[in-house]
Design a protein around this motif. Structure first.
Motif, PDB file in Angstrom:
ATOM      1  N   SER A   1      22.120 -19.995 -13.611  1.00 42.63           N
ATOM      2  CA  SER A   1      22.351 -20.925 -14.728  1.00 42.63           C
ATOM      3  C   SER A   1      21.784 -22.230 -14.441  1.00 42.63           C
ATOM      4  N   GLN A   2      22.096 -22.493 -12.996  1.00 40.66           N
ATOM      5  CA  GLN A   2      21.484 -23.885 -12.486  1.00 40.66           C
ATOM      6  C   GLN A   2      20.204 -23.920 -12.482  1.00 40.66           C
ATOM      7  N   GLU A   3      19.333 -23.007 -12.277  1.00 47.64           N
ATOM      8  CA  GLU A   3      17.792 -22.806 -12.450  1.00 47.64           C
ATOM      9  C   GLU A   3      17.202 -23.129 -13.778  1.00 47.64           C
ATOM     10  N   VAL A   4      18.065 -23.121 -14.872  1.00 52.07           N
ATOM     11  CA  VAL A   4      17.525 -23.257 -16.144  1.00 52.07           C
ATOM     12  C   VAL A   4      18.103 -24.580 -16.791  1.00 52.07           C
ATOM     13  N   THR A   5      17.399 -25.632 -16.664  1.00 55.45           N
ATOM     14  CA  THR A   5      18.108 -26.780 -16.813  1.00 55.45           C
ATOM     15  C   THR A   5      17.464 -27.337 -18.239  1.00 55.45           C
ATOM     16  N   SER A   6      16.693 -28.443 -18.196  1.00 59.01           N
ATOM     17  CA  SER A   6      15.805 -29.012 -19.488  1.00 59.01           C
ATOM     18  C   SER A   6      14.578 -28.692 -19.352  1.00 59.01           C
TER      19      SER A   6
END
Length: 347
Positions: free
Chosen positions: A27-32
């Motif tokens: 999840s942390q790898e997909v931000t804005s």
């Protein structure tokens, strides 16, 4: 997606069962910003909308066939960096900046994929039919009595080499500096069409029974060997293991191609033995869980580096001499090979 007849004979050329949930990202790898991933030769772009929801589309702009992952997210849409065409989460083209007043966006929708965000990871389903199953459960992720550490495995090798490595507890000999167990002896195996459980008796270096016990992860001199049950399970397409009552590890696979595999290894250290800790306020226990996140990172990264080196050497040996076969004595390897073949061929 079904392998050819030749591939059915060779485990190292085997395809995957597309009717399963695979982990393609944390999840942390997909931000804005959009993120491009590959799941079994299929390029996929992930992006978040204004509500933070993950969308998964084919990573291809139908205009000039360039990657949408090079673009950016605008509101609930993803914009191609080349000409500014925009697509919504359903894969429909909704905007072209240079359309004339009497023109509508072209009907050139792109493929979308069922996607779930669970346990800190992004799960994708690439099967043609609607999913009728759920991602692998990881109850320890939210449980306050388990401390998590995550490591990434990225290897230039077929996924079968990684699965076999995970199931083979005799290779503790490799991990002289990082091993958590030694003297493994296979007791028995159970096997179904989609699962293999291998039960080993082993000697564990760790015992989490006192408040200072977690320091064993950092100081080798504090470790003392003692007997523990070591269980490894392959629930197609993922894997998990337990070492006594103190440790549990998951490996979530993302086969990229016939010679490349990505996976996420999640190590959980149990605090179940500390009954006084369980009586503390929930907020404080959450603080402890979050503060200790990643406490086994050095050990996990050390294990991964040594395993990847061996797995990639196996892949190169196979590519140089595909007709050669090793002399395998561990019955768990034959079991997982049967399951991989059943799953890939039948689906």
């Amino acid at each position: 997606m079904t392998p050819s007849y030749a591939n059915r004979r060779d485990i190292r050329q085997l395809g995957i069962n597309p009717h399963c949930w695979y982990v393609v990202s944390s999840s942390q790898e997909v931000t804005s910003s959009p993120v491009g991933v590959i799941l079994w030769n299929q390029p996929i772009v992930l992006f978040r909308d204004t509500q933070g929801k993950i969308n998964a589309l084919e990573d291809r702009c139908p205009h000039r066939q360039v990657k949408l992952s090079h673009g950016k997210a605008i509101g609930d849409e993803i914009e191609c960096t080349y000409h500014g065409w925009r697509f919504n989460g359903g894969g429909d083209c909704v905007y072209v900046p240079y359309l004339q007043e009497n023109q509508k966006p072209p009907k050139c929708g792109i493929k979308t994929y069922p996607v779930r965000e669970l346990y800190g990871f992004i799960w994708i389903f690439i099967g043609e039919e609607k999913p009728d199953n759920e991602p692998l459960e990881i109850p320890e992720w939210e449980h306050l009595n388990y401390i998590a550490t995550v490591a990434t495995i990225h290897t230039q090798a077929h996924y079968s080499f990684l699965v076999e490595n995970l199931m083979d507890m005799y290779h503790g000999h490799l991990h002289q500096n990082w091993q958590a167990w030694t003297e493994a002896q296979l007791d028995y195996i159970t096997e179904t069409d989609n699962k293999v459980d291998a039960y080993y008796e082993a000697q564990s270096y760790y015992k989490i029974d006192k408040i200072w016990s977690i320091s064993q992860l950092f100081f080798r001199s504090l470790r003392q060997l003692h007997p523990e049950r070591l269980t490894v399970s392959y629930i197609y397409p993922h894997w998990y293991s337990t070492l006594g009552e103190d440790f549990k590890i998951y490996c979530l696979l993302c086969p990229i191609s016939v010679s490349e595999t990505r996976a996420y290894l999640i190590h959980f250290t149990s605090l179940n033995a500390f009954w006084r800790l369980h009586k503390l306020p929930i907020k404080f226990r959450k603080f402890i869980k979050n503060r200790l996140f990643g406490c086994a990172k050095k050990m996990l990264d050390g294990l991964v580096a040594e395993d990847v080196k061996m797995i990639e050497e196996e892949q190169r040996a196979y590519q140089n001499h595909p007709q050669r076969r090793g002399y395998e004595l561990n019955k768990a390897i034959a079991s997982v090979q049967r399951v991989m073949k059943k799953q890939a061929i039948a689906n």
